[in-house]
Design an enzyme around this catalytic site. Structure first.
Site, short mmCIF file in Angstrom:
data_model
loop_
_atom_site.label_atom_id
_atom_site.label_comp_id
_atom_site.label_asym_id
_atom_site.label_seq_id
_atom_site.Cartn_x
_atom_site.Cartn_y
_atom_site.Cartn_z
CB THR A 219 42.93 -68.02 38.35
OG1 THR A 219 43.71 -66.99 37.80
CG2 THR A 219 43.76 -68.85 39.30
NE ARG A 247 49.53 -59.01 37.02
CZ ARG A 247 48.62 -59.91 37.34
NH1 ARG A 247 48.60 -61.09 36.75
NH2 ARG A 247 47.70 -59.65 38.24
N GLY A 249 51.33 -62.25 38.88
CA GLY A 249 50.20 -62.00 39.77
C GLY A 249 50.34 -62.72 41.09
CG ASP A 250 46.68 -63.63 43.05
OD1 ASP A 250 46.63 -63.45 41.82
OD2 ASP A 250 45.76 -64.17 43.69
CB THR A 270 40.36 -66.72 41.26
OG1 THR A 270 40.25 -66.14 39.96
CG2 THR A 270 38.97 -66.87 41.87
N GLY A 271 41.36 -63.55 41.31
CA GLY A 271 40.92 -62.17 41.30
C GLY A 271 42.03 -61.26 40.80
N GLY A 273 45.08 -59.80 40.92
CA GLY A 273 46.23 -60.29 41.68
C GLY A 273 46.99 -59.26 42.49
N1 ASP Z 1 44.67 -63.79 40.11
C1 ASP Z 1 45.10 -63.90 38.75
C2 ASP Z 1 46.19 -62.88 38.51
O1 ASP Z 1 46.09 -61.78 38.99
C3 ASP Z 1 44.02 -63.70 37.77
C4 ASP Z 1 42.82 -64.60 37.95
O2 ASP Z 1 42.47 -64.94 39.07
O3 ASP Z 1 42.22 -64.97 36.94
O4 ASP Z 1 47.12 -63.17 37.81
#
Ligand code: ASP
Length: 354
Positions: A219, A247, A249-250, A270-271, A273
């Site tokens: 991200t 789905r 994410g965050d 980022t992580g 989510g």
């Molecule tokens: N946070 C993002 C998600 O869960 C993924 C990412 O940070 O690469 O969609």
């Protein structure tokens, strides 16, 4: 007598006008704030290890991060808004196949690309977000249009794409998002998933588990403080490889993936989510600063290293506060990140101990 009263009233009102215009000037004066403008970006966190990286790939990442942060910094140095700096930096990262946003987005279980993004303005607390779009070249531009030109905060899928067309936002064929590298990642995860299922049919496996997927979140995000003391943040992503069932994410969730408030700080996450949503990570950092009056670094550290970790979540954030202090906190092996302050001091880092 009447003349004297009239003169007095005119005189008094002139004095009042003069005072209020001075007050306006004083309250708008960016004097101390202009010295602390700056921005911070990320290009994802995860299992990013030096031993798995070639010199040329590492150089490509560093060059792209530098291009993006310099472009955002120029906006701020020229007196542009923090929101303009955020979208300018993110556009560059979205257009690069190196990152999991725009071109280079990861693939869903079905082999498609579904993009999420959001922005938030720390001055007005306005926000815009989009989820599950498949044809918008720069999702962050659409999130901004939702904030500026609609009465909503979040649009999704076909409706968001219809709005994009109405707004004249660039639409591309879904094949634009295809990259060999991301497609191969999906194939290898599907293979691993199949093997894991064959080995132990009785244990359910998480189809998003970073340990199965050897995750590198890609991200992109930016948080900025402009010369007027206004904060803004934005985040753009393709989500997580192998995601199913549309789905989300965050990244497009205000408070989880993105948050900005002039009273505290601007944050982009980022992580994994699902954990960032449950922890309301971005807002939690801002709330700790506002309510407990802790520093940005202390708040970021507690949320990422304690609260998120205890929940089982992996990833990181970049953040800038109202005084220009910056945090780049993560609990993974690495995070693509860069910071540039008002003096033009540039920091670009990838690994944990740099
Ligand atoms: N946070 C993002 C998600 O869960 C993924 C990412 O940070 O690469 O969609």
């Amino acid at each position: 007598m009447n003349k004297w009263i009239a003169c007095l009233i005119i005189g008094l009102s002139l004095i009042c006008c003069d005072t209020s215009s001075k007050e306006k000037l004083i309250s708008k004066s960016p004097a101390s704030k202009s010295e602390s403008f700056g921005l911070v970006i990320h290009g994802g966190a995860g299992t990013i290890l030096k031993e798995n990286m070639t010199d040329s790939l590492e150089m490509a990442y560093r060059d792209k991060l530098e291009e993006a942060i310099r472009a955002g910094h120029k906006v701020l140095a020229d007196g542009g808004t923090s929101m303009k700096a955020v979208t300018t930096s993110i556009n560059i990262l979205e257009n690069s196949p190196l990152f999991n946003a725009g071109k280079g987005a990861v693939f869903t279980h079905e082999g498609t690309n579904e993009l999420d993004a959001s922005v938030m303005d720390g001055h007005t607390l306005n926000a815009g977000a989009i989820a599950g779009v498949t044809t918008v070249k720069n999702p962050i531009d659409l999130a901004l249009a939702v904030m500026n030109n609609s009465e909503h905060v979040m649009l999704s899928a076909k409706g968001a794409e219809k709005f994009a067309t109405e707004q004249g936002i660039e639409i591309v064929d879904p094949s634009y998002f295809y990259t060999d590298r991301r497609f191969k990642s999906l194939q290898s995860i599907l293979e691993k998933e199949k093997k894991a299922l064959e080995k132990n049919q009785s244990t359910p496996i998480s189809y998003l588990d970073p340990f199965i997927n050897d995750y590198k979140y890609g991200t992109v995000g930016c948080a900025a403080l402009d010369k007027f003391g206004n904060l803004a943040a934005g985040t753009s992503t393709g989500g997580m490889t192998n995601k199913k069932y549309n789905r989300i994410g965050d990244a497009p969730i205000i408070g989880a993936g993105t948050y900005a408030n002039n009273a505290s700080c601007a944050v982009s996450s980022t992580g994994w989510g699902e954990y960032f949503i449950r922890g309301m990570v971005a807002h939690d950092i801002a709330a700790m600063m506002e309510y407990k009056e802790v520093t940005l670094q202390d708040a970021a550290q507690e949320v990422i290293q304690q609260k998120l970790k205890n929940l089982g979540g992996t990833g990181g954030i970049v953040s800038i506060d109202k005084n220009g202090n910056v945090a780049m906190e993560f609990n993974t092996a690495g995070m693509y990140r860069a910071h540039m302050n008002a003096e033009g001091k540039l920091i670009i880092k990838i690994y944990e101990n740099e």
